[in-house]
Design an enzyme around this catalytic site. Structure first.
Site, PDB file in Angstrom:
ATOM      1  N   CYS A   8      14.156  10.803   6.656  1.00  0.00           N
ATOM      2  CA  CYS A   8      14.076  10.343   8.045  1.00  0.00           C
ATOM      3  C   CYS A   8      15.421  10.443   8.749  1.00  0.00           C
ATOM      4  CB  CYS A   8      13.558   8.917   8.097  1.00  0.00           C
ATOM      5  SG  CYS A   8      14.575   7.772   7.152  1.00  0.00           S
ATOM      6  N   LYS A  47       0.881  -1.176   0.000  1.00  0.00           N
ATOM      7  CA  LYS A  47       0.000   0.000   0.000  1.00  0.00           C
ATOM      8  C   LYS A  47       0.916   1.223   0.000  1.00  0.00           C
ATOM      9  CE  LYS A  47      -1.854   3.054   1.915  1.00  0.00           C
ATOM     10  NZ  LYS A  47      -1.600   4.470   1.486  1.00  0.00           N
ATOM     11  N   GLU A  74       9.872  16.665  14.666  1.00  0.00           N
ATOM     12  CA  GLU A  74      10.333  16.422  13.296  1.00  0.00           C
ATOM     13  C   GLU A  74       9.607  17.367  12.335  1.00  0.00           C
ATOM     14  OE1 GLU A  74       9.045  12.806  11.249  1.00  0.00           O
ATOM     15  OE2 GLU A  74      11.091  12.490  10.553  1.00  0.00           O
ATOM     16  N   GLU A 115       9.741   1.647  10.618  1.00  0.00           N
ATOM     17  CA  GLU A 115      10.786   2.653  10.388  1.00  0.00           C
ATOM     18  C   GLU A 115      10.100   4.009  10.447  1.00  0.00           C
ATOM     19  OE1 GLU A 115      12.985   1.734   6.849  1.00  0.00           O
ATOM     20  OE2 GLU A 115      13.830  -0.044   7.776  1.00  0.00           O
TER      21      GLU A 115
HETATM   22  P1  NAD Z   1       2.499   8.572   7.276  1.00  0.00           P
HETATM   23  O1  NAD Z   1       2.640   7.829   8.545  1.00  0.00           O
HETATM   24  O2  NAD Z   1       1.545   9.692   7.199  1.00  0.00           O
HETATM   25  O3  NAD Z   1       2.085   7.586   6.090  1.00  0.00           O
HETATM   26  C1  NAD Z   1       2.854   6.459   5.748  1.00  0.00           C
HETATM   27  C2  NAD Z   1       1.953   5.407   5.133  1.00  0.00           C
HETATM   28  O4  NAD Z   1       1.028   4.957   6.118  1.00  0.00           O
HETATM   29  C3  NAD Z   1       1.115   5.902   3.963  1.00  0.00           C
HETATM   30  O5  NAD Z   1       1.059   4.892   2.976  1.00  0.00           O
HETATM   31  C4  NAD Z   1      -0.246   6.114   4.596  1.00  0.00           C
HETATM   32  O6  NAD Z   1      -1.309   5.990   3.672  1.00  0.00           O
HETATM   33  C5  NAD Z   1      -0.277   4.970   5.593  1.00  0.00           C
HETATM   34  N1  NAD Z   1      -1.215   5.138   6.715  1.00  0.00           N
HETATM   35  C6  NAD Z   1      -1.643   6.287   7.292  1.00  0.00           C
HETATM   36  N2  NAD Z   1      -2.511   6.010   8.296  1.00  0.00           N
HETATM   37  C7  NAD Z   1      -2.620   4.657   8.356  1.00  0.00           C
HETATM   38  C8  NAD Z   1      -3.338   3.766   9.184  1.00  0.00           C
HETATM   39  N3  NAD Z   1      -4.137   4.197  10.152  1.00  0.00           N
HETATM   40  N4  NAD Z   1      -3.200   2.435   8.967  1.00  0.00           N
HETATM   41  C9  NAD Z   1      -2.380   1.964   7.999  1.00  0.00           C
HETATM   42  N5  NAD Z   1      -1.684   2.764   7.172  1.00  0.00           N
HETATM   43  C10 NAD Z   1      -1.794   4.105   7.357  1.00  0.00           C
HETATM   44  O7  NAD Z   1       3.986   9.022   6.900  1.00  0.00           O
HETATM   45  P2  NAD Z   1       4.424   9.929   5.674  1.00  0.00           P
HETATM   46  O8  NAD Z   1       4.020  11.333   5.982  1.00  0.00           O
HETATM   47  O9  NAD Z   1       3.982   9.286   4.414  1.00  0.00           O
HETATM   48  O10 NAD Z   1       6.020   9.802   5.721  1.00  0.00           O
HETATM   49  C11 NAD Z   1       6.836  10.675   6.431  1.00  0.00           C
HETATM   50  C12 NAD Z   1       7.310  10.017   7.712  1.00  0.00           C
HETATM   51  O11 NAD Z   1       7.997   8.827   7.392  1.00  0.00           O
HETATM   52  C13 NAD Z   1       8.289  10.870   8.496  1.00  0.00           C
HETATM   53  O12 NAD Z   1       7.972  10.823   9.850  1.00  0.00           O
HETATM   54  C14 NAD Z   1       9.625  10.167   8.241  1.00  0.00           C
HETATM   55  O13 NAD Z   1      10.595  10.367   9.233  1.00  0.00           O
HETATM   56  C15 NAD Z   1       9.200   8.753   8.148  1.00  0.00           C
HETATM   57  N6  NAD Z   1      10.199   7.961   7.439  1.00  0.00           N
HETATM   58  C16 NAD Z   1      10.954   7.069   8.151  1.00  0.00           C
HETATM   59  C17 NAD Z   1      11.938   6.329   7.515  1.00  0.00           C
HETATM   60  C18 NAD Z   1      12.815   5.391   8.302  1.00  0.00           C
HETATM   61  O14 NAD Z   1      13.489   4.579   7.684  1.00  0.00           O
HETATM   62  N7  NAD Z   1      12.842   5.453   9.616  1.00  0.00           N
HETATM   63  C19 NAD Z   1      12.158   6.482   6.149  1.00  0.00           C
HETATM   64  C20 NAD Z   1      11.375   7.410   5.457  1.00  0.00           C
HETATM   65  C21 NAD Z   1      10.388   8.139   6.119  1.00  0.00           C
END
Ligand code: NAD
Length: 517
Positions: free
Chosen positions: A312, A203, A411, A278
């Protein structure tokens, strides 16, 4: 429907022009065909017929209508992944390796297309995205070569028994990914899952569906059997939530925000999902006065202002030793002022538009937070009027911050650096650890004893000493505290996507207790 066209920009460098010309037919196709789910090897719309639009952060133009999946579509995909599981598990490591190598070949063949589409869908600058596609192919190659090791275990001889462990794939898994460098990072999850012998329902993030669709098509084109990788587009609270709740899905590999990780843990609890998270970061880069300061400066600038700061592992807090702070900050400010904000397809661009208007609003909100809390915005702190009129923001440098201010704790996920001075090693470590996150830490010093002491003391999953973040695929990738659960990379990935099984064989006729005689 509006589209980003080669004519939307003037003047154009030759390389920008070449990128725009490469993008034009891809965008026309995307615009005409839209984006469907890939379920059981078929490109299908949502059962409900629902769609959402994906827009370019460059100018807000609609790039495509995207199928908006819900519980029914997820059920269909989870069923396809379940049906494909046994055959994929048992296909044999040699064949699995061959197929995953073919995926890597296909990604390489399409690297230029992937790069321009990723730039237009996410706003990331081409200079970074060109490499992201190549890194995605490397992820597939690396894990393809590990297929034959995936089942490896240990030999643990007992007195009477020969004990071994082996590993078997856990089953169909869900992979839920984020929007920053979405193509590269989704392969970082999907490649090891497939190499382990799991089937996958992916997804992708709703803000960046374009290259996820391309990946699903390339995997099919490479000859990976139908149902092994399924892609369902949609919103997190609909398709994402349904995936985490589906009983046929055994584990969820997730990249995204810490708050979403908490929600997924709760959603997956009734079906006892194994989770790998992550999550976010507020990573420190600590620069001591004995460091090689020119190299440290390069790394400090790179690790927060590359990838639009939407990274991240970005070092979003600079901890600078007081004795060198003024001089270092003066040079830093000059570099930040000189950063080139521009069209993401322009090879000269260092910072492109942020992914979405909501994300732009979030980053802009932190300009107000900084001022309100009494910090000083030394550079930037405002939107940027860039080509296409999209979600551009000025690279921003915040001084005069103290460790408990929100800009030092939360962040921002944009080109936004908060500087905090420190007196000595003990204070540097204390400030570095005084956040809820623990993803990465960067330390610059020429005292190797200190480098090792500080790396020991930092509460972070990954530490780089005298270096920016340089990934080495066998090493463990992941965070502590609110930055994650579990590790990816090398054999660590297999620990998540596989069950470890213990097998014990009696060597002889050891004594067995006799009951009921
Ligand atoms: P997000 O949590 O908003 O969304 C990530 C994914 O989760 C999307 O596909 C979204 O549709 C899905 N999602 C949202 N709510 C959900 C739920 N209730 N159930 C299941 N899936 C759900 O994150 P984002 O804004 O897309 O990404 C940015 C974040 O990702 C930042 O915090 C960044 O630090 C983190 N990130 C971490 C790493 C790492 O390796 N640690 C790498 C890249 C990004």
């Amino acid at each position: 429907m509006d589209r980003v066209t080669p004519n939307s920009l003037t003047p154009k460098s030759d390389l920008l022009q070449a990128n725009l010309e490469r993008a034009a037919p891809l965008l026309a196709k995307l615009n005409a065909e839209g984006i469907s789910h890939m379920i059981g090897g078929e490109s299908v719309p949502s059962i409900s017929g629902a769609q959402f639009e994906t827009r370019s952060p460059i100018d807000g133009a609609v790039l495509a209508n995207v199928a908006r999946g819900n519980t029914e579509d997820i059920d269909r995909a989870a069923t396809a992944a379940s049906l494909a599981f046994r055959a994929w598990r048992d296909i044999g490591a040699t064949m699995r390796r061959k197929l995953l190598q073919r995926v890597a070949d296909a990604i390489e063949d399409h690297a230029d297309d992937i790069a321009v589409l990723e730039c237009i869908d996410t706003g990331q600058a081409h200079r970074f995205m060109a490499k992201a596609a190549i890194r995605a192919a490397e992820n597939f190659r690396f894990f393809a070569d590990k297929c034959s090791d995936a089942r490896d275990g240990l030999n643990m001889p007992g007195e009477e028994h020969w004990n071994v462990s082996t590993r078997v794939p856990i089953g169909p898994v869900g992979v839920i990914t984020q929007w920053n460098t979405p193509f590269m990072l989704s392969t970082w999850k999907i490649a090891p899952a497939l190499a382990a012998g799991c089937t996958v329902v992916h997804k992708p993030a709703e803000w960046s569906p374009v290259t996820a669709d391309l990946l699903a098509k390339l995997v099919k084109q490479a000859g990976v059997p139908d149902g092994v990788l399924n892609t369902v587009h949609g919103l997190g609270e609909e398709a994402g939530k349904a995936l985490t709740e589906h009983p046929a899905i055994k584990a969820i590999g997730f990249v995204g925000e810490s708050a979403t990780g908490s929600a997924i843990m709760a959603q997956g609890a009734p079906t006892l999902k194994r989770v790998h998270f992550e999550l976010g970061g507020k990573n420190p880069v600590i620069v001591f006065d004995d460091a090689e300061l020119d190299r440290a400066l390069d790394a400090v600038v790179f690790m927060i202002y590359s990838l639009n700061g939407e990274r991240c592992t970005s070092s979003s807090r600079l901890l600078i030793q007081e004795s060198i702070a003024d001089k270092f900050i003066e040079k830093l400010a000059a570099r930040v002022r000189a950063l080139k904000v521009g069209h993401p397809l322009d090879p000269a661009t260092e910072i492109g538009p942020l992914i979405h208007e909501r994300h732009l609003a979030k980053v802009r909100g932190y300009f107000d937070v900084a001022r309100k809390d009494g910090a000083v915005i030394a550079v930037g702190g405002a939107p940027h009027d860039g080509p296409g009129g999209g979600h551009y923001v000025q690279p921003t440098l915040v001084l005069g911050a103290t460790r408990h201010m929100r800009v030092a704790q939360e962040e921002v996920f944009g080109p936004f650096l908060t500087v905090i001075p420190f007196r000595d090693e003990a204070e540097a470590v204390e400030i570095a650890n005084d956040v809820r996150y623990g993803l990465t830490g960067y330390v610059w010093t020429s005292d190797m004893g200190r480098a090792l002491r500080v790396s020991d003391a930092l509460e972070a999953g990954m530490i780089w000493l005298n270096s920016e973040n340089v990934r080495h695929l066998p090493t463990p990738f992941g965070g502590m505290k609110a930055s994650g659960i579990g590790r990816d990379g090398g054999d660590y990935s297999f620990d998540f996507y596989m069950e470890t099984k213990h097998v014990s064989l009696a060597r002889g006729t050891h004594k067995i207790q006799r009951l009921g005689i």
